[in-house]
Write a protein that holds these residues in place. Structure first.
Motif, PDB file in Angstrom:
ATOM      1  N   PHE A 313       0.827  -1.204   0.000  1.00  0.00           N
ATOM      2  CA  PHE A 313       0.000   0.000   0.000  1.00  0.00           C
ATOM      3  C   PHE A 313       0.863   1.257   0.000  1.00  0.00           C
ATOM      4  O   PHE A 313       0.583   2.218  -0.739  1.00  0.00           O
ATOM      5  CB  PHE A 313      -0.927  -0.020   1.218  1.00  0.00           C
ATOM      6  N   LEU A 314       1.920   1.273   0.797  1.00  0.00           N
ATOM      7  CA  LEU A 314       2.808   2.441   0.837  1.00  0.00           C
ATOM      8  C   LEU A 314       3.563   2.607  -0.471  1.00  0.00           C
ATOM      9  O   LEU A 314       3.787   3.740  -0.932  1.00  0.00           O
ATOM     10  CB  LEU A 314       3.781   2.322   2.011  1.00  0.00           C
ATOM     11  N   LEU A 315       3.979   1.494  -1.080  1.00  0.00           N
ATOM     12  CA  LEU A 315       4.659   1.589  -2.377  1.00  0.00           C
ATOM     13  C   LEU A 315       3.718   2.141  -3.445  1.00  0.00           C
ATOM     14  O   LEU A 315       4.137   2.939  -4.304  1.00  0.00           O
ATOM     15  CB  LEU A 315       5.184   0.221  -2.792  1.00  0.00           C
ATOM     16  N   ALA A 316       2.446   1.751  -3.405  1.00  0.00           N
ATOM     17  CA  ALA A 316       1.483   2.292  -4.363  1.00  0.00           C
ATOM     18  C   ALA A 316       1.274   3.789  -4.145  1.00  0.00           C
ATOM     19  O   ALA A 316       1.195   4.568  -5.113  1.00  0.00           O
ATOM     20  CB  ALA A 316       0.160   1.539  -4.244  1.00  0.00           C
ATOM     21  N   VAL A 472       9.839  11.414  -2.841  1.00  0.00           N
ATOM     22  CA  VAL A 472       8.901  10.532  -3.546  1.00  0.00           C
ATOM     23  C   VAL A 472       9.386  10.246  -4.971  1.00  0.00           C
ATOM     24  O   VAL A 472       9.306   9.112  -5.458  1.00  0.00           O
ATOM     25  CB  VAL A 472       7.502  11.174  -3.546  1.00  0.00           C
ATOM     26  N   GLY A 473       9.908  11.289  -5.644  1.00  0.00           N
ATOM     27  CA  GLY A 473      10.378  11.092  -7.015  1.00  0.00           C
ATOM     28  C   GLY A 473      11.555  10.143  -7.091  1.00  0.00           C
ATOM     29  O   GLY A 473      11.588   9.230  -7.926  1.00  0.00           O
ATOM     30  N   VAL A 474      12.552  10.338  -6.200  1.00  0.00           N
ATOM     31  CA  VAL A 474      13.726   9.465  -6.214  1.00  0.00           C
ATOM     32  C   VAL A 474      13.346   8.034  -5.825  1.00  0.00           C
ATOM     33  O   VAL A 474      13.816   7.059  -6.411  1.00  0.00           O
ATOM     34  CB  VAL A 474      14.814  10.039  -5.269  1.00  0.00           C
ATOM     35  N   GLY A 475      12.472   7.928  -4.809  1.00  0.00           N
ATOM     36  CA  GLY A 475      12.061   6.587  -4.399  1.00  0.00           C
ATOM     37  C   GLY A 475      11.298   5.848  -5.494  1.00  0.00           C
ATOM     38  O   GLY A 475      11.508   4.646  -5.726  1.00  0.00           O
ATOM     39  N   SER A 476      10.433   6.546  -6.202  1.00  0.00           N
ATOM     40  CA  SER A 476       9.669   5.910  -7.279  1.00  0.00           C
ATOM     41  C   SER A 476      10.578   5.488  -8.425  1.00  0.00           C
ATOM     42  O   SER A 476      10.451   4.377  -8.972  1.00  0.00           O
ATOM     43  CB  SER A 476       8.599   6.879  -7.795  1.00  0.00           C
ATOM     44  N   LEU A 477      11.500   6.372  -8.794  1.00  0.00           N
ATOM     45  CA  LEU A 477      12.415   6.033  -9.889  1.00  0.00           C
ATOM     46  C   LEU A 477      13.310   4.857  -9.506  1.00  0.00           C
ATOM     47  O   LEU A 477      13.548   3.947 -10.320  1.00  0.00           O
ATOM     48  CB  LEU A 477      13.255   7.265 -10.240  1.00  0.00           C
ATOM     49  N   LEU A 478      13.821   4.865  -8.273  1.00  0.00           N
ATOM     50  CA  LEU A 478      14.671   3.765  -7.830  1.00  0.00           C
ATOM     51  C   LEU A 478      13.894   2.454  -7.784  1.00  0.00           C
ATOM     52  O   LEU A 478      14.417   1.385  -8.168  1.00  0.00           O
ATOM     53  CB  LEU A 478      15.257   4.095  -6.455  1.00  0.00           C
TER      54      LEU A 478
END
Length: 529
Positions: A313-316, A472-478
């Motif tokens: 859920f947190l990853l989404a 959030v941007g860096v975490g999503s891209l990674l």
């Protein structure tokens, strides 16, 4: 002599000449028969004295007829014996003759053999006893007394007429009322097409076009119904305000429109809900929807394949907020630069939503009821209808329809990215979790977090806002880079057959919906500088 020879010949006519008798005469031979002597040159028949037969004499001990010898066949018939004992006496006599030696015969010289042949010797013949049987020419075994029983005399029985068997009368059971059938009567199936009307067999591409067109038509008319109900509600409210004495300049101002936009949107959602209930009343989504949503919370629903965990859920949430980074740092600056080249300024729907978020009606619409209706439409009706052509295809197509549904360039591109995440969650974890994510994004981060930032100072707003965007941007891209192989494997495992995407983008209703959405976005999304 000649009479005896003729009698002997007559008695031997019933037996073939080539069958030579043995030392023990068969029972078929009569005692009165004598063997027939054949003449052979070179042999001299011995002469025997002709004497009458006397019981106990030497003639009684003469051997029976043997082949190659000129000895007579002895016959023994004691006189005075009864007829019943003749057969037993005959067999006793034959047994006694077997123990007697054969007589010695002399070789006749050839000179004498060529002389005048000697006549057959004469043997004494005993007196023939009285024949105890009607026909003495047949063997003893054949001369049996007549059958003592008389044959059955058949008598024809005249046919009798058919008489039914008199069964005893049975009591008729009383009439019993049959209970009603527990199932209600079913309607008759529709009549089949006549044989002369040819059936149309659709190809795979035609089936995809028809399915995509049906869903695009549903979304298109959803937008039409929503717009029409919103216009009617807005005109009704304006008329009521004018009748109450409110000036027309105030009624048709932007501030008044923003103030009543929330209520108008809620009224429009009611009309859209009625439209979906009428158009898809037989869809599996509406059968036991609350119960199914409760089951999906535990991961045991029909549309849920996995159980939702806090990490997923947190990853989404992180991926959805990462899509907002793309919107804020890439799409919006690019659209501003392009519109400035042609002398226009973009005006997005997000600006009007932000301006009207101060009302409770808009909070309820944008934060709760709007996300619920959108998820029921796109992830509850559209995506399951296209799932048979591929899971990835249904997720992407529903996301594209969801993006063009917003009739805004920037918000539509952002909605496509968000729709990909929500579609995956709905396909793997259940519809209830896509609704929860949509509400969390709209209510928590778009409303509550924005209100929280307004309370902070300007520096705090920049630090918290940009820090969250960067994290959030860096975490999503990674995350996307590290899970690239898993994502590609999921797409390969759930890809559609060849030609599905081409058939989708050649559907007439799909193209009509996209064209009208783009036209409306260009007309209402730019203003002259």
């Amino acid at each position: 002599m000649s009479d005896q020879s003729d009698d002997a010949d007559k008695t031997c006519m019933n037996r073939p000449e080539h069958v030579a008798p043995t030392g023990q005469q068969p029972p078929m031979m009569q005692p009165q028969q004598t063997a027939r002597q054949e003449y052979r040159p070179g042999y001299q028949q011995p002469e025997y004295p002709q004497e009458e037969y006397q019981p106990g004499s030497q003639a009684e001990n003469q051997p029976a007829y043997q082949p190659g010898y000129a000895t007579p066949q002895s016959s023994y018939q004691p006189a005075g014996q009864p007829a019943d004992n003749q057969a037993e006496q005959y067999w006793a006599y034959q047994q006694s003759q077997q123990s007697q030696p054969y007589p010695q015969y002399q070789q006749v010289p050839p000179a004498q053999a060529s002389a005048q042949p000697q006549p057959y010797p004469q043997f004494p013949q005993p007196a023939a006893p009285a024949a105890p049987y009607p026909n003495p020419a047949y063997p003893i075994q054949m001369q049996m007394p007549p059958y003592p029983y008389q044959p059955y005399q058949y008598q024809a029985v005249p046919p009798q007429p058919y008489q039914p068997y008199p069964y005893p009368p049975q009591a008729v059971p009383p009439y019993q009322q049959v209970p009603p059938y527990p199932y209600p009567p079913q309607p008759m199936p529709p009549a089949q097409q006549p044989a002369w009307i040819p059936r149309r067999f659709l190809t795979y591409a035609q089936q995809v076009r028809r399915a995509v067109g049906r869903e695009a038509r549903l979304v298109l008319f959803y937008c039409v119904v929503m717009t029409a109900v919103a216009l009617v509600a807005q005109m009704t409210i304006a008329t009521v305000m004018i009748l109450q004495g409110t000036p027309e300049s105030e009624v048709f101002s932007d501030a008044f429109s923003n103030r009543i936009s929330g209520a108008v949107s809620l009224i429009a959602l009611v009309g859209c809900a009625i439209y979906l209930a009428l158009m898809r009343s037989h869809d599996p989504l509406w059968h036991g929807l609350p119960h199914e949503l409760r089951l999906e919370l535990t991961g045991s629903g029909e549309r849920a394949h996995h159980k939702m965990t806090p990490v997923v859920f947190l990853l989404a949430i992180m991926l959805i907020l990462g899509a907002s980074d793309v919107y804020s740092f890439i799409l919006e600056p690019a659209l501003d630069w392009l519109s400035g080249l042609f002398g226009f300024q973009p005006s997005t729907a997000m600006d009007s939503i932000d301006a009207s978020m101060g009302t409770l009606a808009m909070v309820l619409y944008a934060g709760f009821f709007g996300p619920i209706m959108e998820e029921l439409l796109f992830r509850g009706l559209v995506m399951p209808a296209l799932a048979k052509y591929g899971k990835v295809f249904s997720i992407v197509t529903s996301a594209v329809l969801f993006g063009f549904f917003h009739t805004d360039l920037l918000q539509g591109a952002y909605a496509i990215l968000v729709g990909l995440v929500l579609g995956y969650i709905a396909a793997e974890y259940g519809l209830v979790w896509s609704i929860a994510l949509h509400i969390t994004n709209n209510f928590v981060f778009s409303d509550l977090f924005s209100r929280l930032l307004t309370v902070m100072t300007e520096n705090a707003q920049n630090i918290v806002g940009y820090g969250l965007y960067i994290a959030v941007g860096v975490g999503s891209l990674l995350y996307l880079v590290l899970r690239f192989r898993d994502i590609r494997g999921y797409m390969k495992a759930n890809r559609s057959p060849q030609g599905t995407v081409a058939a989708c983008w050649s559907s007439p209703w799909f193209l009509v919906f996209l064209g009208l959405s783009l036209l409306f976005a260009f007309v209402t999304g730019f203003t002259a500088v």
